[in-house]
Scaffold this motif. Sequence first.
Motif, mmCIF file in Angstrom:
data_model
loop_
_atom_site.group_PDB
_atom_site.id
_atom_site.type_symbol
_atom_site.label_atom_id
_atom_site.label_comp_id
_atom_site.label_asym_id
_atom_site.label_seq_id
_atom_site.Cartn_x
_atom_site.Cartn_y
_atom_site.Cartn_z
ATOM 1 N N UNK A 69 21.973 53.423 -35.157
ATOM 2 C CA UNK A 69 22.681 54.670 -34.865
ATOM 3 C C UNK A 69 23.543 54.572 -33.617
ATOM 4 N N UNK A 70 23.235 53.632 -32.751
ATOM 5 C CA UNK A 70 24.037 53.449 -31.542
ATOM 6 C C UNK A 70 25.286 52.612 -31.817
ATOM 7 N N UNK A 71 25.125 51.529 -32.560
ATOM 8 C CA UNK A 71 26.208 50.556 -32.660
ATOM 9 C C UNK A 71 27.101 50.701 -33.889
ATOM 10 N N UNK A 72 26.566 51.221 -34.994
ATOM 11 C CA UNK A 72 27.370 51.306 -36.223
ATOM 12 C C UNK A 72 28.622 52.163 -36.039
ATOM 13 N N UNK A 73 28.535 53.363 -35.412
ATOM 14 C CA UNK A 73 29.750 54.173 -35.280
ATOM 15 C C UNK A 73 30.635 53.782 -34.101
ATOM 16 N N UNK A 74 30.250 52.747 -33.360
ATOM 17 C CA UNK A 74 30.998 52.378 -32.152
ATOM 18 C C UNK A 74 31.438 50.912 -32.196
ATOM 19 N N UNK A 75 31.990 50.529 -33.306
ATOM 20 C CA UNK A 75 32.365 49.129 -33.521
ATOM 21 C C UNK A 75 33.303 48.601 -32.435
ATOM 22 N N UNK A 76 34.318 49.358 -32.075
ATOM 23 C CA UNK A 76 35.295 48.875 -31.102
ATOM 24 C C UNK A 76 34.673 48.706 -29.723
ATOM 25 N N UNK A 77 33.782 49.628 -29.355
ATOM 26 C CA UNK A 77 33.094 49.480 -28.067
ATOM 27 C C UNK A 77 32.244 48.223 -28.041
ATOM 28 N N UNK A 78 31.561 47.973 -29.144
ATOM 29 C CA UNK A 78 30.716 46.776 -29.226
ATOM 30 C C UNK A 78 31.564 45.525 -29.030
ATOM 31 N N UNK A 79 32.711 45.484 -29.691
ATOM 32 C CA UNK A 79 33.609 44.339 -29.559
ATOM 33 C C UNK A 79 34.136 44.194 -28.131
ATOM 34 N N UNK A 80 34.573 45.314 -27.544
ATOM 35 C CA UNK A 80 35.138 45.282 -26.197
ATOM 36 C C UNK A 80 34.090 44.868 -25.166
ATOM 37 N N UNK A 81 32.895 45.442 -25.272
ATOM 38 C CA UNK A 81 31.849 45.111 -24.306
ATOM 39 C C UNK A 81 31.350 43.682 -24.471
ATOM 40 N N UNK A 82 31.297 43.214 -25.717
ATOM 41 C CA UNK A 82 30.912 41.824 -25.957
ATOM 42 C C UNK A 82 31.918 40.880 -25.302
ATOM 43 N N UNK A 83 33.205 41.223 -25.404
ATOM 44 C CA UNK A 83 34.249 40.402 -24.783
ATOM 45 C C UNK A 83 34.104 40.411 -23.260
ATOM 46 N N UNK A 84 33.757 41.580 -22.697
ATOM 47 C CA UNK A 84 33.568 41.671 -21.250
ATOM 48 C C UNK A 84 32.369 40.841 -20.796
#
Length: 302
Positions: free
Chosen positions: A117-132
């Motif tokens: 429920x935290x990560x499924x609707x926030x795909x772009x945040x997950x990608x951006x934070x992973x890159x950071x």
Amino acid sequence: MTLFRVEECRGEQPFASHASSRRPKSLQRQIAEALRTATQASVLFPWKLRLYSLFQPKIEYFQLLGFHGPELGELLSKNGILLGCSLNKTLVPSVKCVRQIVNNKKDLIKVLQRYAEWIIPRQQRVLDNAAFFKSCGIVGSQLSFLIKKNARLFAMRESLVRNYVSRAVNLGFSVNSRMLVHGLRTISSMSIVKFNRKLEIIQSCGFSRDEAMQMFRRTPGLLGRSETRLKFKIEVFLDKIMLPKSLLVNNPVILMLNMEKRVIPRWRVLKLLISKNLLMNNPSFLRVLHMREEKFLEKYIS
């Protein structure tokens, strides 16, 4: 939106009119089980789909990911968003995103079970934070470790994530060091007040603030213990086993060991052998603690 209440979801009746005879019974049972799991826990579960047929592609997708039976029912009952979001626009891209971070399918299942429920609707945040995180030197298995332990970090606003990393650096963890991920995991899991309170627990046992910080930097997970447990462990080592404080400062990792199953039993065995003069040389208790179980039994019990 439709709310299925307890009395409405006791069996598979709500779906009977929609279920095709060609659908596999196992699929029907798994959907019914997901609903029963939710309602048995007295949860009003918000189903956003109107037709039973819309469940099938997602159920089959979860099966391909490795979810089956009760495990699938638990996933769906705890993460209603999984059946409410678009399969192709949200679910598949988000899972693909997580797959790029974790090491294997087992880890993927674990992350989805705990944090869907935290990560499924926030795909772009997950990608951006992973890159950071990668830019800070947290890559490969360390990145996988972080998302398994605290996937909420990946779903936070980037400004909050940067603040956590800045705090970790200010506390003595260097960017690109292997310890940064462990320090980040610990400080992101508690408030500053709670963090300071745990340092004060260590200080109350006779350590200076600087010594407490050294212990934290060497073993960040130490502050993940409860305050009661942390104090108990330190007191056992200092007051019962009589280890010098300097040894704990330099080797705080031993405070992570299980006291009842490892530390205290081994200390009692060693104490008994020494009291009966059965050892030629008194071994280092620190070395004894780090022995594999088989080696310890062979050397001191057999």
